[in-house]
Design an enzyme around this catalytic site. Structure first.
Site, mmCIF file in Angstrom:
data_model
loop_
_atom_site.group_PDB
_atom_site.id
_atom_site.type_symbol
_atom_site.label_atom_id
_atom_site.label_comp_id
_atom_site.label_asym_id
_atom_site.label_seq_id
_atom_site.Cartn_x
_atom_site.Cartn_y
_atom_site.Cartn_z
ATOM 1 N NE ARG A 175 -16.617 6.373 6.813
ATOM 2 C CZ ARG A 175 -17.124 6.214 8.414
ATOM 3 N NH1 ARG A 175 -18.266 6.045 8.463
ATOM 4 N NH2 ARG A 175 -15.884 6.352 9.203
ATOM 5 N N GLY A 176 -13.972 5.625 4.164
ATOM 6 C CA GLY A 176 -13.105 6.991 3.637
ATOM 7 C C GLY A 176 -13.209 7.149 5.450
ATOM 8 C CG ASP A 177 -9.891 7.432 7.778
ATOM 9 O OD1 ASP A 177 -9.916 6.943 7.828
ATOM 10 O OD2 ASP A 177 -8.731 7.736 7.168
ATOM 11 C CD GLU A 223 -3.037 1.062 2.021
ATOM 12 O OE1 GLU A 223 -3.611 0.145 2.195
ATOM 13 O OE2 GLU A 223 -2.944 1.678 2.928
ATOM 14 C CG HIS A 276 -7.390 3.189 -1.360
ATOM 15 N ND1 HIS A 276 -6.625 2.494 -0.265
ATOM 16 C CD2 HIS A 276 -6.320 1.725 -2.091
ATOM 17 C CE1 HIS A 276 -5.877 1.591 0.569
ATOM 18 N NE2 HIS A 276 -5.988 0.874 -0.573
ATOM 19 C CB THR A 308 -4.199 5.512 0.457
ATOM 20 O OG1 THR A 308 -3.116 6.782 0.736
ATOM 21 C CG2 THR A 308 -3.438 4.265 0.945
HETATM 22 P P1 FAD Z 1 -17.793 1.072 6.267
HETATM 23 O O1 FAD Z 1 -18.202 0.000 5.432
HETATM 24 O O2 FAD Z 1 -19.181 2.023 5.439
HETATM 25 O O3 FAD Z 1 -17.714 1.214 7.736
HETATM 26 C C1 FAD Z 1 -18.136 2.244 8.707
HETATM 27 C C2 FAD Z 1 -19.003 2.060 10.439
HETATM 28 O O4 FAD Z 1 -20.602 1.975 9.593
HETATM 29 C C3 FAD Z 1 -18.655 0.423 10.189
HETATM 30 O O5 FAD Z 1 -19.105 0.485 12.284
HETATM 31 C C4 FAD Z 1 -19.793 0.118 10.274
HETATM 32 O O6 FAD Z 1 -20.311 -1.080 11.224
HETATM 33 C C5 FAD Z 1 -21.124 0.374 10.144
HETATM 34 N N1 FAD Z 1 -21.426 0.106 8.598
HETATM 35 C C6 FAD Z 1 -21.185 -0.153 7.895
HETATM 36 N N2 FAD Z 1 -22.213 -0.560 6.895
HETATM 37 C C7 FAD Z 1 -23.021 0.041 7.136
HETATM 38 C C8 FAD Z 1 -24.824 0.864 7.009
HETATM 39 N N3 FAD Z 1 -25.296 0.031 5.854
HETATM 40 N N4 FAD Z 1 -25.689 0.675 7.362
HETATM 41 C C9 FAD Z 1 -25.426 0.762 9.001
HETATM 42 N N5 FAD Z 1 -23.873 1.483 9.455
HETATM 43 C C10 FAD Z 1 -23.429 0.459 8.743
HETATM 44 N N6 FAD Z 1 -9.433 5.542 4.664
HETATM 45 C C11 FAD Z 1 -9.262 6.949 3.133
HETATM 46 O O7 FAD Z 1 -9.883 7.843 4.166
HETATM 47 N N7 FAD Z 1 -8.771 6.718 2.290
HETATM 48 C C12 FAD Z 1 -7.929 5.592 2.300
HETATM 49 O O8 FAD Z 1 -7.241 5.072 1.356
HETATM 50 C C13 FAD Z 1 -8.198 4.058 3.630
HETATM 51 N N8 FAD Z 1 -8.046 2.889 2.852
HETATM 52 C C14 FAD Z 1 -8.192 2.274 3.945
HETATM 53 C C15 FAD Z 1 -7.750 0.976 3.451
HETATM 54 C C16 FAD Z 1 -7.943 -0.560 3.672
HETATM 55 C C17 FAD Z 1 -7.153 -1.489 4.054
HETATM 56 C C18 FAD Z 1 -8.329 -0.241 5.689
HETATM 57 C C19 FAD Z 1 -8.990 -1.315 6.202
HETATM 58 C C20 FAD Z 1 -8.699 1.082 5.500
HETATM 59 C C21 FAD Z 1 -8.441 2.167 5.029
HETATM 60 N N9 FAD Z 1 -9.451 3.322 5.548
HETATM 61 C C22 FAD Z 1 -8.779 4.186 4.798
HETATM 62 C C23 FAD Z 1 -10.144 4.163 6.620
HETATM 63 C C24 FAD Z 1 -11.409 3.419 6.469
HETATM 64 O O9 FAD Z 1 -11.694 4.318 5.663
HETATM 65 C C25 FAD Z 1 -11.955 3.934 8.006
HETATM 66 O O10 FAD Z 1 -11.521 2.846 8.149
HETATM 67 C C26 FAD Z 1 -13.818 4.089 7.872
HETATM 68 O O11 FAD Z 1 -13.508 5.009 9.064
HETATM 69 C C27 FAD Z 1 -14.667 3.020 7.474
HETATM 70 O O12 FAD Z 1 -14.396 2.985 6.083
HETATM 71 P P2 FAD Z 1 -15.244 1.441 5.674
HETATM 72 O O13 FAD Z 1 -14.783 1.130 4.049
HETATM 73 O O14 FAD Z 1 -14.521 0.162 6.951
HETATM 74 O O15 FAD Z 1 -16.282 2.508 5.779
#
Ligand code: FAD
Length: 289
Positions: free
Chosen positions: A99-101, A9, A69, A40
């Site tokens: 979803r993103g931070d 990454e 990403h 990223t």
């Molecule tokens: P989601 O799957 O949407 O989950 C976020 C929260 O919402 C969780 O608590 C989940 O349980 C809840 N949730 C999910 N779906 C639903 C739904 N349909 N209804 C209700 N609740 C729901 N961040 C960046 O900004 N840029 C990057 O490039 C980046 N790269 C990453 C790479 C990896 C391998 C990982 C593990 C994380 C990365 N992140 C990145 C961080 C990530 O964006 C954060 O962890 C963010 O807070 C959650 O992303 P997610 O895709 O898991 O979100």
């Protein structure tokens, strides 16, 4: 026959000095012949524009296969549609749908943006269906995030499993995990996912620990608490160089245990640091790198 996947990454450079270091980093990564390099996307690096610029550099100067990403936070649905179009035009066939931070204090994405990653997976699959003729030489590979130690916003681990199942149902091909510290956490995720009928590969994301500062920053970003034994080991190091060596040893031990457990791949967070990549991979079993 299946082979353990290797991926790195990388982070889009933020300034001229970081761009200058890119050729050396890419040359090193290319020497490992990884299966893909994940780029990223974040506010600080210009969201999808930063990802696209770095992917262009990767694609025009190396044989590395980029994985973009893509985050719900980076734009409205219309903006995401146009970014996916541009990525596909530039040859990208792999996406990590996130979803993103969220910015500090925010509890949801802004109006007009998708709320969650499962919806982004659905959007990518819809775009794919509408563009089958363009994708004759390779359909999209769509990955998602998974959390061995739980996502900080989730009520409990069951929610994380339900969400991973929803992402898989919507068409995710694979998942890459958030960093974690114990093999048991990864094993528990695999067990629970298996029980829930999730059959996509869950690739462990491994962060080489290089010192207390990096550990603290990454834990803060990921909402994790570093285990006391790792903090103690780093704190007791006599010098930063000792802490670096101890940290890498701890990370390599975890990586070796994960490889032995039959993980489908290794995804290494590089922080764009060639020295760390070299030192960390040197501690892994031959054939991994
Ligand atoms: P989601 O799957 O949407 O989950 C976020 C929260 O919402 C969780 O608590 C989940 O349980 C809840 N949730 C999910 N779906 C639903 C739904 N349909 N209804 C209700 N609740 C729901 N961040 C960046 O900004 N840029 C990057 O490039 C980046 N790269 C990453 C790479 C990896 C391998 C990982 C593990 C994380 C990365 N992140 C990145 C961080 C990530 O964006 C954060 O962890 C963010 O807070 C959650 O992303 P997610 O895709 O898991 O979100």
């Amino acid at each position: 026959m299946s082979k353990t996947a290797l991926s790195f990454e990388v982070i889009p450079p933020r300034n001229d000095a970081e761009w200058e270091a890119v050729p050396g980093l890419l040359e090193l990564l290319e020497s490992y012949n990884p299966d893909y390099v994940a780029v990223t996307s974040a506010r600080g690096t210009g969201w999808a524009q930063g990802t696209a610029d770095f992917i262009e550099k990767i694609s025009t100067t190396t044989s590395l296969r980029p994985l973009a990403h893509l985050t719900c936070t980076s734009g409205t649905v219309e903006e995401l549609l146009s970014w996916v179009d541009a990525f596909v035009d530039s040859g990208v066939r792999g996406f990590l749908a996130l979803r993103g931070d969220l910015p500090a204090g925010a509890t949801s994405t802004p109006p007009g943006h998708l709320d969650h990653a499962d919806a982004l997976v659905h959007l990518l699959r819809t775009i794919e269906k509408q563009n089958v003729a363009r994708l004759c030489a390779g359909r999209l590979a769509v990955g998602v995030a998974a959390y061995p130690q739980g996502h900080p916003e989730s009520a409990n681990f069951d929610e994380d499993i339900d969400v991973l199942a929803a992402k898989a149902r919507n068409g995710a091909d694979f998942a890459i995990t958030q960093l974690f510290f114990e093999t048991d956490a990864y094993a528990r995720l695999l067990d629970q996912a298996n029980l829930a009928g999730i059959d996509i590969p869950i690739i462990p994301g491994l962060m080489p620990i290089t010192g207390q500062k990096r550990l603290d920053r990454m834990c803060k970003l990921s909402g994790l608490t570093p285990p006391g034994w790792i903090v103690d080991a780093l704190t007791m190091a006599a010098t930063p160089e000792d802490a670096y060596r101890i940290g890498l040893d701890i990370s390599a031990q975890l990586a070796r245990a994960i490889i032995d457990s039959g993980a489908p791949g290794l995804h290494i967070y590089t922080f764009n640091n060639p020295q760390t990549v070299t030192d960390f991979t040197a501690l892994l079993p031959k054939g991994t790198s």
